[in-house]
Write a protein that holds these residues in place. Structure first.
Motif, PDB file in Angstrom:
ATOM      1  N   LYS A  88     -16.436  -1.215   2.361  1.00 27.47           N
ATOM      2  CA  LYS A  88     -15.600  -2.205   1.738  1.00 27.47           C
ATOM      3  C   LYS A  88     -14.519  -1.210   1.599  1.00 27.47           C
ATOM      4  N   THR A  89     -14.757  -0.380   1.322  1.00 26.94           N
ATOM      5  CA  THR A  89     -13.618   0.789   0.224  1.00 26.94           C
ATOM      6  C   THR A  89     -12.678   1.189   1.934  1.00 26.94           C
ATOM      7  N   THR A  90     -13.040   1.259   3.223  1.00 27.94           N
ATOM      8  CA  THR A  90     -12.438   1.486   4.321  1.00 27.94           C
ATOM      9  C   THR A  90     -11.542   0.596   4.888  1.00 27.94           C
TER      10      THR A  90
ATOM     11  N   LEU B 187      -7.205  -3.264  -4.864  1.00 25.23           N
ATOM     12  CA  LEU B 187      -8.133  -2.550  -5.283  1.00 25.23           C
ATOM     13  C   LEU B 187      -9.540  -2.262  -5.279  1.00 25.23           C
ATOM     14  N   ASP B 188      -9.285  -0.694  -5.519  1.00 26.84           N
ATOM     15  CA  ASP B 188     -11.038   0.041  -5.047  1.00 26.84           C
ATOM     16  C   ASP B 188     -11.879   0.132  -6.539  1.00 26.84           C
ATOM     17  N   GLU B 189     -12.929  -0.318  -6.472  1.00 27.33           N
ATOM     18  CA  GLU B 189     -13.959  -0.447  -8.042  1.00 27.33           C
ATOM     19  C   GLU B 189     -12.980   0.206  -9.004  1.00 27.33           C
ATOM     20  N   VAL B 190     -11.881  -0.786  -9.802  1.00 22.04           N
ATOM     21  CA  VAL B 190     -11.200   0.011 -10.389  1.00 22.04           C
ATOM     22  C   VAL B 190     -11.712   0.337 -11.573  1.00 22.04           C
TER      23      VAL B 190
HETATM   24 MG   LIG Z   1     -16.075   2.329  -1.835  1.00 22.46          MG
END
Ligand SMILES: [Mg+2]
Ligand SMILES: Nc1ncnc2c1ncn2[C@@H]1O[C@H](COP(=O)(O)OP(=O)(O)OP(=O)(O)O)[C@@H](O)[C@H]1O
Lengths: 213, 263
Positions: B49-51, B179-182
């Motif tokens: 997901k982050t990638t 938005l990455d796990e903000v």
């Molecule tokens: Mg991640």
């Protein structure tokens, strides 16, 4: 004194240029800087001084004034150490800061000058303080090429004096070095505090050894 | 949100592959996001997901395939009728329309809150100091931190810092927000404030939002579509009402049960 001030100025310039060059994306630039750092860090200051003062003039047929040669050696030598300080401090800035500035589309130049370097600067100041004091003490070497620095002035007086007075002179030399060194430290501490304040840090919030977590 | 499918999607992943050495993190991934759409990515840790967000931010290069944003190639550019890899300048140009908020805020500690909000608008968008200041004040008003404008980020709580980070991204007026796990780095009592802000942004702007989160309750109300990832592939995608209540894939079921059980 003049030698020390000139040496410090040259050190700052060389450390900044060579330190950033060590971080360059271009291999050739990194290589040139690496050679400079290793040569001047890896050879003796005295030998460097003799080369610049005695050998170089023989090669190019031009004699640098002793003070100029002194500043050059002090600057080249300590600039090499300083370059590593600059490189280390820049690399110690968290990668997240680089990514944060990239996410805002800042240009590579702005990323470096506006975000990374101001943060790296705070980390550079204490090691530079060390370096400048070492540089100050190295000015004693310049008595070898007849620059009128503290030690040399003492030597000139010694032959005509008795034991007690000679001791006094050496003591005075010690105190002069100590005072100049303390002066450098005071200035650096001030800079450090101001730089830390810009980061919103106060001395109180910084960690101390032995403090309960 | 948009009822009829618009002609040109805002984000297009076309057969994207991302490898780190031998580790294939994303393979043959294709999907599109419509303008103004809110898409939430869920999936187990390490599913990529982050990638996906980092590829969009050009923090990583793709190894295969192309990404388009707002109708322009992000990863590539056209040169004499051929597609070649984008250079730094080209990606920066396309990326100007994308904002990202990180788990750890990544505010600049060497600037005040004002500096954080005005730096990029003045330097990248060429706003005057006055315009950038006005924009910063307006955004801080919205996030309820107008009185903290001249303080350093280190003086703010985690929740306040994250709201400033969101405002910083909005100051660039992005078309796309990532938005990455903000909220994952925040204390539980600070999470709600940040989620409320995101809901407000979702309701009052037409920004396209791609969001990775473990806050399933939030994802449910916020998203138009949820995509479930596993090992770099889309296992299942559906509107949240459907995916959260009637997941089709057994792995999605397992994952949701595991997540919802968490305290
Ligand atoms: Mg991640
Ligand atoms: N810079 C990198 N170098 C090598 N491998 C990486 C790198 N970044 C990510 N990976 C690998 O890519 C895979 C996917 O990582 P990613 O961070 O995208 O997962 P994620 O879905 O965001 O997980 P999480 O929910 O834990 O945040 C992982 O196996 C990770 O080890």
């Amino acid at each position: 004194m003049v030698a020390a001030a000139g040496g410090i100025a040259l050190t700052i310039v060389l450390a900044a240029v060579a330190g950033l060059a060590l971080l360059s994306r271009r291999r050739a630039v990194r290589a040139v800087s690496r050679v400079y750092v290793e040569v001047f860090r890896g050879t003796s200051e005295v030998v460097q001084l003799f080369w610049i003062f005695f050998v170089l003039p023989a090669l190019v047929g031009y004699q640098i004034i002793p003070l100029g040669a002194g500043i050059l050696v002090l600057g080249l030598n300590h600039g090499a150490y300083g370059a590593e300080i600059v490189r280390g401090a820049v690399q110690a800035v968290p990668r997240a800061q680089y990514e944060g500035s990239l996410a805002l589309s800042l240009s590579p130049y702005d990323r470096m000058t506006r975000v990374i370097l101001p943060q790296a600067l705070v980390e550079m100041l204490p090691p530079f303080n060390n370096l400048f004091i070492q540089l100050l003490k190295s000015t004693a070497l310049l008595s070898l090429v007849v620059v009128d620095e503290v030690v040399r002035q003492g030597q000139l007086l010694v032959p005509n004096l008795g034991v007690g007075e000679t001791l006094t002179i050496y003591l005075v030399e010690l105190v002069i070095f100590l005072l100049l060194g303390l002066g450098i430290t005071a200035v650096m501490r001030l800079l450090e505090r101001r730089a830390a304040a810009r980061l919103g840090r106060t001395p109180v919030t910084r960690a101390r050894v032995g403090e309960p977590a | 949100m948009p009822s009829e499918p618009p002609s040109e999607p805002m984000i297009v992943f076309d057969r994207v592959e991302k490898r780190f050495g031998d580790n294939v993190v994303l393979s043959d991934l294709s999907f599109a996001v419509a303008p103004g759409e809110h898409v939430t990515l869920i999936g187990p840790s390490g599913s990529g997901k982050t990638t996906i967000l980092r590829l969009l931010m050009c923090l990583e290069p793709v190894t295969e395939g192309t990404i388009r944003v707002g109708g322009r190639y992000l990863t590539h550019m056209e040169r004499r009728g051929r597609l070649v890899r984008a250079d730094e300048k080209h990606s920066r140009e396309v990326r100007k329309g994308i904002g990202m908020v990180f788990q750890q805020f990544n505010l600049f500690p060497n600037m005040t809150v004002r500096g954080n909000l005005t730096e990029a608008p003045t330097r990248v968008l060429g706003l005057s100091k006055h315009e950038a200041d006005a924009r910063a004040e307006e955004l801080l008003e919205m996030i309820g931190l107008a009185d903290r404008i001249d303080e350093h980020p280190s003086r703010l709580s985690g929740g306040q810092q994250q709201r400033v980070a969101i405002a910083r991204a909005l100051a660039m007026r992005p078309a796309v927000l990532l938005l990455d796990e903000v909220t994952s780095a925040l204390d539980p009592e600070l999470v709600a404030g940040v989620l409320n802000l995101l809901r407000r942004i979702g309701e009052t702007t037409d920004i396209t939002i791609l969001c990775v989160t473990h806050e399933m309750g939030f994802a449910r109300g916020f998203s138009d579509r949820v995509m479930m990832f596993d090992r770099g592939r889309v296992l299942e995608e559906a509107p949240p009402e459907k995916l959260f209540t009637h997941p089709e894939n057994p792995r999605t079921q397992e994952f949701l049960e595991a997540v919802l059980e968490r305290p």
